[in-house]
Scaffold this active site. Structure first.
Site, PDB file in Angstrom:
ATOM      1  CE1 TYR A  11      -2.999   3.143   1.033  1.00 49.31           C
ATOM      2  CE2 TYR A  11      -2.226   2.847   3.284  1.00 49.31           C
ATOM      3  CZ  TYR A  11      -2.936   3.580   2.342  1.00 49.31           C
ATOM      4  OH  TYR A  11      -3.573   4.736   2.714  1.00 49.31           O
ATOM      5  CE1 TYR A 137       6.429  -2.611  12.280  1.00 44.70           C
ATOM      6  CE2 TYR A 137       5.218  -1.252  13.850  1.00 44.70           C
ATOM      7  CZ  TYR A 137       5.776  -1.431  12.599  1.00 44.70           C
ATOM      8  OH  TYR A 137       5.694  -0.429  11.657  1.00 44.70           O
ATOM      9  CG  ASN A 166      -2.736   5.341  13.110  1.00 53.55           C
ATOM     10  OD1 ASN A 166      -2.799   4.128  13.216  1.00 53.55           O
ATOM     11  ND2 ASN A 166      -2.645   6.149  14.154  1.00 53.55           N
TER      12      ASN A 166
END
Length: 316
Positions: A11, A137, A166
């Site tokens: 993406y 992560y 985000n």
């Protein structure tokens, strides 16, 4: 410049590759397609299917840099299977740096994460805050940041790390197509589309303006612009770190309201208890990026929702 984009079938990677092409760069993409999409059309890009660890088979002295976006990025998975993140992020990135060094490739722009800061409990996260990741992560991304600092010092690498939370929105047909989908905006849009029955609001008693958690959202096109700027400004022997943020943030209720307004559809919402470990506010300051990269986010949450909604309707 001639650039290799790792994870360019994903993406964010695809939009970054598109912006680099628009900026006049020569772009080659390396992606193993485990989470990326082989059906993407990026006119002018050269494609290589393979792992980051295979970069030595692609890189040579004609490359001017690498834009490194390929990564494993699911927080929950990283807690359950941390070894996948040590191998997939840390070890693979080390091999990528080895390949760059062997080929004499002088610069890297790295897609890091504001998750390296953990839960700092401040209004705005700045680059001066000590990193304290709370999951493997974030820890794996921080380890790569440390690698870049050492490579810049020891070998003169021109390195830039971009830390953000985000990402949302779309660029034409380039949109979020994750499986599983863990991001809030596309999941709310699925409710508007009728593919899901309701959206869950985890926590309505936070000390925020409407009781729901606040997060920092950046349009994917704005994020790609930051990568383009970082490629231009990377300096030999220096590892620059930039947070990419709006400095304000958007609450869960505000996003749901924006989806209702943009789509004109009902979006049923169910209130649920807070999830363990979810802080009330996570917002990054973009002041350093504004001063040194000339980067400022141009698109607001309504544009992110509108672009994502249009792409979902046209290209799904």
């Amino acid at each position: 410049m001639k650039l290799l984009v790792t994870g360019g079938a994903g993406y964010i990677g695809a939009v970054v590759a598109q912006q680099l092409l628009n900026d006049g760069h020569s772009v080659e993409i390396l992606d193993n397609l485990t989470t990326g999409h082989g059906d993407l059309e990026l006119t002018g890009a050269v494609w290589h299917e393979g792992d980051i660890s295979d970069a030595g088979e692609v890189l040579d002295s004609t490359f001017d840099g690498v834009v490194h976006l390929a990564a494993k990025s699911l927080v929950g998975e990283s807690v359950e299977h941390p070894e996948r993140y040590w191998h997939g992020n840390i070890v693979a990135s080390l091999r990528l740096l080895d390949a760059m060094r062997a080929a004499g490739v002088p610069r890297m722009v790295f897609s890091s994460t504001a998750a390296v800061y953990g839960e700092p409990g401040v209004d705005k996260i700045t680059e001066d805050l000590p990193p304290r990741p709370t999951n493997p992560y974030g820890a794996s991304k921080l380890a790569i940041d440390h690698m870049l600092t050492a490579e810049a010092h020891a070998h003169g690498l021109a390195a830039v790390s971009l830390r953000y939370f985000n990402v949302a929105g779309a660029s034409g047909a380039l949109r979020e197509r994750h499986d599983p989908e863990t991001h809030l905006i596309p999941n709310i849009l699925r409710v508007a589309l009728g593919e899901s029955t309701e959206v869950k609001i985890f926590g309505t008693d936070y000390p925020t303006r409407d009781g729901t958690a606040i997060r920092d959202y950046i349009h994917v096109v704005d994020l790609a612009d930051a990568h383009v700027r970082a490629v231009r400004t990377a300096t030999a022997g220096k590892h620059a770190v930039y947070n990419l943020g709006t400095g304000t943030g958007t609450s869960v209720r505000e996003i749901i309201d924006a989806v209702r307004e943009i789509t004109g559809r009902e979006v049923p919402a169910a209130e649920s208890p807070r999830r363990a470990g979810d802080p009330a506010v996570l917002v990054a300051s973009g002041d350093r990026a504004a001063e040194e990269l000339g980067w400022r986010p141009q698109r607001d949450i309504r544009e992110m929702v509108a672009d994502a909604w249009n792409a979902l309707q046209q290209f799904s």
